[in-house]
Write a protein that holds these residues in place. Structure first.
Motif, PDB file in Angstrom:
ATOM      1  N   GLN A 194       4.619   5.579  -6.741  1.00  0.00           N
ATOM      2  CA  GLN A 194       3.242   5.978  -7.005  1.00  0.00           C
ATOM      3  C   GLN A 194       3.075   7.497  -7.069  1.00  0.00           C
ATOM      4  N   GLN A 203      -4.719   3.037 -12.579  1.00  0.00           N
ATOM      5  CA  GLN A 203      -5.044   4.469 -12.546  1.00  0.00           C
ATOM      6  C   GLN A 203      -3.784   5.309 -12.391  1.00  0.00           C
ATOM      7  N   SER A 254       0.845  -1.193   0.000  1.00  0.00           N
ATOM      8  CA  SER A 254       0.000   0.000   0.000  1.00  0.00           C
ATOM      9  C   SER A 254       0.875   1.237   0.000  1.00  0.00           C
ATOM     10  N   GLN A 255       0.260   2.403  -0.212  1.00  0.00           N
ATOM     11  CA  GLN A 255       1.011   3.653  -0.193  1.00  0.00           C
ATOM     12  C   GLN A 255       1.671   3.861   1.169  1.00  0.00           C
ATOM     13  N   ASP A 263      -6.625  -2.099  -9.880  1.00  0.00           N
ATOM     14  CA  ASP A 263      -7.312  -0.907 -10.393  1.00  0.00           C
ATOM     15  C   ASP A 263      -6.567   0.366 -10.022  1.00  0.00           C
ATOM     16  N   THR A 264      -6.045   0.401  -8.788  1.00  0.00           N
ATOM     17  CA  THR A 264      -5.299   1.585  -8.335  1.00  0.00           C
ATOM     18  C   THR A 264      -4.013   1.753  -9.131  1.00  0.00           C
ATOM     19  N   TYR A 291      -4.028  -4.528  -5.827  1.00  0.00           N
ATOM     20  CA  TYR A 291      -4.301  -3.106  -6.049  1.00  0.00           C
ATOM     21  C   TYR A 291      -4.359  -2.816  -7.546  1.00  0.00           C
TER      22      TYR A 291
END
Length: 339
Positions: free
Chosen positions: A249, A290, A234-235, A286-287, A284
């Motif tokens: 990211q 994007q 994750s971020q 889809d993220t 993740y």
């Protein structure tokens, strides 16, 4: 994309100034500070030595200042005659950048000379003008410190400017790279860079990324294996374990290297469909799609095999949501003169 914050600048300053070099190594920002301190000393010390040896104070000041002016003019014009900077003419030196860099160095040389001059003289009126003239040094220092900050947090494998490029490149590819770098605002774009070993794939993309870093864009260099290893993070997880001031990211330009180093027979580790699978199975998907859609990415794919060509990479990018018109191929195996 956000810019570097004041808190991050202060954190870097503290890290640069506190700690022994033998323990923590030298950063680009620290190197810039040390370089300018050296310029200051090279103005201060020769002026003081000349004065001690009996040279009239103003003559010593003028002589040292003129010497460094002549030296920096010679130094700044080196792209005209030094092969290591001249390249093959495909990309021109950034003279605006070189001129500003030269003027900054001169200001530190002259500040050193003037500092000794006012220490040794009784010219109080001139001292006020001198102190007021120090204000631009703050802005010069701020600009160059930030520039080095953007460069060092990209983690490039080496320093390279596009004007040093001496490989061969299609004319249309060189034109598009120049167009892309000039864009204001810059649109997200994906580059598929192919070529055999030692064709310059990494070099040309590092040059592009470095030009963007110098323009204060957040860029990130990584290899495919490293990038894939953090796709499931994750971020928050990326931020905790990241040594840079930003994560991939948060980058405006992402350089993914060593996808297929060498020829297909030597190492054809990943195909386009593998990358798509890694993204979809990361948790993740889809993220990530994007983020990639809003980020410029250079995919250094190396030498593609017959069953995994450039067309396959284009189709993969289209499937994950990258518009066809935002994809450019740079094939270093097939070229014309880039001049």
């Amino acid at each position: 994309m956000g810019k570097i914050t004041g808190r991050q600048i202060w954190k870097t300053l503290h890290a640069d100034l506190i700690g022994k070099d033998s323990q923590r190594g030298i950063t680009l920002t620290y190197g810039w500070f040390a370089n300018q301190l050296g310029h200051f000393a090279l103005g201060f010390v020769p002026t003081s030595i000349a004065y001690i040896l009996g040279v009239e104070l103003k003559t010593a000041l003028f002589s040292v200042a003129c010497f460094w002016l002549a030296f920096e003019i010679y130094n700044a014009s080196s792209p005209l005659y030094k092969k290591e900077y001249k390249g093959n003419g495909t990309f021109k030196p950034q003279w605006k950048n070189l001129t500003f860099d030269t003027f900054t160095d001169l200001c530190f040389f002259w500040t050193g000379s003037l500092t000794f001059y006012f220490i040794a003289s009784t010219d109080k009126n001139g001292l006020y003008f001198f102190l007021a003239g120090l204000l631009p040094l703050f802005f010069f220092g701020r600009y160059w410190f930030l520039t080095k900050l953007y460069q060092q947090n990209a983690f490039f494998p080496y320093a390279f400017r596009l004007s040093q490029w001496n490989g061969r490149l299609k004319t249309e590819d060189a034109d598009f790279i120049r167009h892309y770098l000039r864009q204001r605002p810059r649109e997200a774009h994906h580059f598929i860079v192919s070529g055999a070993k030692k064709s310059g794939k990494t070099t040309i993309t590092v040059g592009m990324a470095n030009e963007l870093a110098i323009r204060h864009n957040k860029t990130t260099y990584t290899t495919l294996s490293k990038w894939v290893s953090v796709l499931s993070d994750s971020q928050e997880e990326l931020s905790r374990g990241n040594k840079s001031l930003w994560t991939w990211q948060e980058s405006e330009f992402l350089l993914i290297d060593d996808i297929n180093p060498g020829t297909p027979e030597e190492a054809n580790k990943y195909k386009a469909t593998d990358i798509e699978s890694f993204i979809n199975n990361s948790g993740y998907g889809d993220t990530i799609k994007q983020i990639l859609g809003n980020t410029s990415v250079a995919w250094v794919v190396g030498s593609c095999s017959n069953d995994d060509g450039i067309r396959d990479w284009k189709e993969m990018l289209i499937r994950i949501g990258i518009p066809k018109e935002k994809i450019t191929t740079i094939d270093l195996n097939s070229f014309q003169s880039g001049k």
